[in-house]
Design an enzyme around this catalytic site. Structure first.
Site, PDB file in Angstrom:
ATOM      1  N   GLY A  66      45.460  43.981  40.301  1.00  0.00           N
ATOM      2  CA  GLY A  66      44.287  44.487  39.578  1.00  0.00           C
ATOM      3  C   GLY A  66      44.512  44.939  38.151  1.00  0.00           C
ATOM      4  N   SER A  88      43.711  49.568  32.522  1.00  0.00           N
ATOM      5  CA  SER A  88      43.446  49.456  33.964  1.00  0.00           C
ATOM      6  C   SER A  88      44.147  50.558  34.752  1.00  0.00           C
ATOM      7  CB  SER A  88      43.976  48.123  34.510  1.00  0.00           C
ATOM      8  OG  SER A  88      43.251  47.048  33.993  1.00  0.00           O
ATOM      9  N   ILE A  89      43.472  51.028  35.784  1.00  0.00           N
ATOM     10  CA  ILE A  89      44.083  52.009  36.686  1.00  0.00           C
ATOM     11  C   ILE A  89      45.367  51.412  37.292  1.00  0.00           C
ATOM     12  CG2 ILE A  89      43.766  53.165  38.913  1.00  0.00           C
ATOM     13  CD1 ILE A  89      40.865  53.728  38.069  1.00  0.00           C
ATOM     14  N   ASP A  99      42.956  35.132  43.464  1.00  0.00           N
ATOM     15  CA  ASP A  99      41.540  35.524  43.408  1.00  0.00           C
ATOM     16  C   ASP A  99      41.165  35.832  44.857  1.00  0.00           C
ATOM     17  OD1 ASP A  99      38.758  35.537  43.572  1.00  0.00           O
ATOM     18  OD2 ASP A  99      38.555  34.152  41.877  1.00  0.00           O
ATOM     19  N   TYR A 159      25.654  53.277  40.813  1.00  0.00           N
ATOM     20  CA  TYR A 159      26.823  52.739  41.513  1.00  0.00           C
ATOM     21  C   TYR A 159      26.384  51.768  42.626  1.00  0.00           C
ATOM     22  CZ  TYR A 159      31.824  52.899  42.558  1.00  0.00           C
ATOM     23  OH  TYR A 159      33.150  52.580  42.716  1.00  0.00           O
ATOM     24  N   LYS A 197      32.531  50.715  48.668  1.00  0.00           N
ATOM     25  CA  LYS A 197      33.608  51.722  48.730  1.00  0.00           C
ATOM     26  C   LYS A 197      33.543  52.498  50.057  1.00  0.00           C
ATOM     27  CE  LYS A 197      35.585  51.114  44.644  1.00  0.00           C
ATOM     28  NZ  LYS A 197      36.819  50.345  44.543  1.00  0.00           N
ATOM     29  N   LYS A 200      37.838  55.166  31.690  1.00  0.00           N
ATOM     30  CA  LYS A 200      37.241  54.126  30.830  1.00  0.00           C
ATOM     31  C   LYS A 200      38.014  52.816  30.956  1.00  0.00           C
ATOM     32  CE  LYS A 200      34.938  57.151  27.636  1.00  0.00           C
ATOM     33  NZ  LYS A 200      35.230  58.248  26.742  1.00  0.00           N
ATOM     34  N   LEU A 250      37.487  48.277  31.996  1.00  0.00           N
ATOM     35  CA  LEU A 250      36.516  47.170  31.989  1.00  0.00           C
ATOM     36  C   LEU A 250      35.521  47.296  33.139  1.00  0.00           C
ATOM     37  CD1 LEU A 250      38.453  43.825  31.385  1.00  0.00           C
ATOM     38  CD2 LEU A 250      36.746  44.905  29.904  1.00  0.00           C
TER      39      LEU A 250
HETATM   40  P1  NAD Z   1      39.728  47.056  35.635  1.00  0.00           P
HETATM   41  O1  NAD Z   1      38.587  46.277  35.080  1.00  0.00           O
HETATM   42  O2  NAD Z   1      40.825  47.397  34.712  1.00  0.00           O
HETATM   43  O3  NAD Z   1      40.341  46.316  36.907  1.00  0.00           O
HETATM   44  C1  NAD Z   1      39.538  45.642  37.846  1.00  0.00           C
HETATM   45  C2  NAD Z   1      40.387  44.492  38.368  1.00  0.00           C
HETATM   46  O4  NAD Z   1      39.693  43.837  39.437  1.00  0.00           O
HETATM   47  C3  NAD Z   1      40.675  43.419  37.314  1.00  0.00           C
HETATM   48  O5  NAD Z   1      42.063  43.268  37.144  1.00  0.00           O
HETATM   49  C4  NAD Z   1      40.075  42.158  37.916  1.00  0.00           C
HETATM   50  O6  NAD Z   1      40.846  41.007  37.651  1.00  0.00           O
HETATM   51  C5  NAD Z   1      40.121  42.501  39.401  1.00  0.00           C
HETATM   52  N1  NAD Z   1      39.261  41.632  40.205  1.00  0.00           N
HETATM   53  C6  NAD Z   1      37.903  41.567  40.219  1.00  0.00           C
HETATM   54  N2  NAD Z   1      37.504  40.568  41.033  1.00  0.00           N
HETATM   55  C7  NAD Z   1      38.630  39.998  41.542  1.00  0.00           C
HETATM   56  C8  NAD Z   1      38.892  38.915  42.415  1.00  0.00           C
HETATM   57  N3  NAD Z   1      37.895  38.167  42.937  1.00  0.00           N
HETATM   58  N4  NAD Z   1      40.180  38.619  42.733  1.00  0.00           N
HETATM   59  C9  NAD Z   1      41.211  39.334  42.208  1.00  0.00           C
HETATM   60  N5  NAD Z   1      41.025  40.364  41.354  1.00  0.00           N
HETATM   61  C10 NAD Z   1      39.750  40.683  41.021  1.00  0.00           C
HETATM   62  O7  NAD Z   1      39.043  48.359  36.242  1.00  0.00           O
HETATM   63  P2  NAD Z   1      39.602  49.648  37.019  1.00  0.00           P
HETATM   64  O8  NAD Z   1      38.589  50.691  36.746  1.00  0.00           O
HETATM   65  O9  NAD Z   1      41.008  49.885  36.680  1.00  0.00           O
HETATM   66  O10 NAD Z   1      39.441  49.230  38.535  1.00  0.00           O
HETATM   67  C11 NAD Z   1      40.497  49.306  39.489  1.00  0.00           C
HETATM   68  C12 NAD Z   1      39.989  49.913  40.787  1.00  0.00           C
HETATM   69  O11 NAD Z   1      39.728  51.312  40.565  1.00  0.00           O
HETATM   70  C13 NAD Z   1      38.685  49.331  41.323  1.00  0.00           C
HETATM   71  O12 NAD Z   1      38.750  49.276  42.732  1.00  0.00           O
HETATM   72  C14 NAD Z   1      37.654  50.360  40.898  1.00  0.00           C
HETATM   73  O13 NAD Z   1      36.501  50.337  41.710  1.00  0.00           O
HETATM   74  C15 NAD Z   1      38.462  51.628  41.117  1.00  0.00           C
HETATM   75  N6  NAD Z   1      37.953  52.846  40.471  1.00  0.00           N
HETATM   76  C16 NAD Z   1      37.638  52.842  39.147  1.00  0.00           C
HETATM   77  C17 NAD Z   1      37.160  54.011  38.563  1.00  0.00           C
HETATM   78  C18 NAD Z   1      36.791  54.041  37.105  1.00  0.00           C
HETATM   79  O14 NAD Z   1      36.095  54.980  36.676  1.00  0.00           O
HETATM   80  N7  NAD Z   1      37.221  53.094  36.286  1.00  0.00           N
HETATM   81  C19 NAD Z   1      37.016  55.196  39.337  1.00  0.00           C
HETATM   82  C20 NAD Z   1      37.363  55.154  40.687  1.00  0.00           C
HETATM   83  C21 NAD Z   1      37.823  53.968  41.249  1.00  0.00           C
END
Ligand code: NAD
Length: 267
Positions: A13, A19-20, A64, A160, A167, A197, A199
């Protein structure tokens, strides 16, 4: 000796340096873990490669999670390829989610069937599929499976929508997986992060309001970012949490514990 030395893990991810998944990867690498990565497609690979070089990681695989098992970039094929590089794996971080942006605004009641199924498949079911495919390669000593969740799984948060439903399914999955895999000492947990913050975060309408509200109402008065999430992931993937499974661990400045905010925190 570092906390994660001798441990091998897969990070799924990373879209970019915000990215987290990348925040977690950096912390785990700094603590001695050897990491492999998966990326969704070539577009993401381009951004991942320099990040991987910065931590001297070599192994990455296209995956994917929406693809059928027979396709070259499916979850199942990724584990086949990974097994040729490593005999065993100690942990997996699943930090990915997807929903049509058009449905991360307005009312949940108008969610389309297509987007519901797609969002639940990518954001929730993929974790169960990954857990199953990883079983033959998990270390004989046991291991840790970690996913990312959000408060919108437990209670409504603005816009959301279907992602909250996904989730919730993900959080229920960790409990069933924890029960299934506990006898093999495989622990399964979720880390529920406050708003970061990224994508994916930017796809949710009205993010600014959520950021401001969360930091003003949270007891710690800030929205934990990559460092805090990475540190908590270090705990959940390492032996420090050897007695913890089936748990949703909040890293949100304490926001989840507040029912009614103080008047002065809303001003
Ligand atoms: P991010 O956009 O940096 O990462 C999201 C990732 O999901 C990307 O790398 C993308 O390639 C991947 N992805 C999406 N569809 C896919 C697929 N079909 N196959 C493989 N990979 C796929 O965003 P993020 O915020 O770092 O998200 C990481 C996780 O953290 C997610 O589960 C998100 O829901 C969760 N999260 C985010 C937040 C926030 O505020 N950003 C808060 C709590 C939880």
């Amino acid at each position: 000796m570092s906390l994660m030395s001798g441990k091998k893990g897969l990070i799924m991810g990373v879209a970019n340096q915000r990215s987290i998944a990348w925040g977690i990867a950096k912390t785990l690498a700094e603590n001695g873990a050897e990491l492999a990565f998966s990326y969704q497609n070539d577009e993401f690979k381009k951004r991942l490669k320099p990040l991987m070089s910065s931590i001297k990681s070599d192994n990455s695989f296209e995956c994917d999670v929406s693809k059928e098992a027979s396709e070259f970039n499916s979850i199942e094929n990724m584990f086949e390829k990974l097994s040729k590089v490593w005999n065993e794996i100690d942990f997996i971080v699943h930090a990915l989610a997807y929903s049509d942006k058009e449905e991360l605004k307005g009312k949940y009641v108008y969610c389309s069937r297509e987007n519901f199924l797609n969002s639940l498949d990518i954001s929730a079911f993929s974790f169960t599929r990954i857990a199953k495919s990883s079983l033959p390669f998990m270390s004989s000593k046991g291991g840790s499976l970690l996913t990312l969740s959000y408060l919108g799984a437990e209670r409504t948060t603005p816009n959301y929508n279907v992602m909250g439903v996904a989730k919730s399914a993900l959080e229920a999955s960790i409990k069933y997986l924890a029960m299934d895999l506990g006898k093999d000492n495989i622990r399964v947990n979720a880390l529920s992060a406050g708003p970061v913050k990224t994508l994916a975060g930017a796809a949710i309408s009205g993010a600014r309001h959520v950021f401001r509200y969360s930091e003003s109402v949270a007891p710690l008065k800030f929205n934990p970012q990559l460092k805090e999430v990475g540190d908590a992931a270090l705990y959940l993937t390492s032996e420090l949490s050897s007695g913890v499974t089936g748990n949703v661990h909040h890293v949100d400045g304490g926001l989840h514990s507040v029912a009614i905010p103080k008047q002065e925190n809303l001003e």
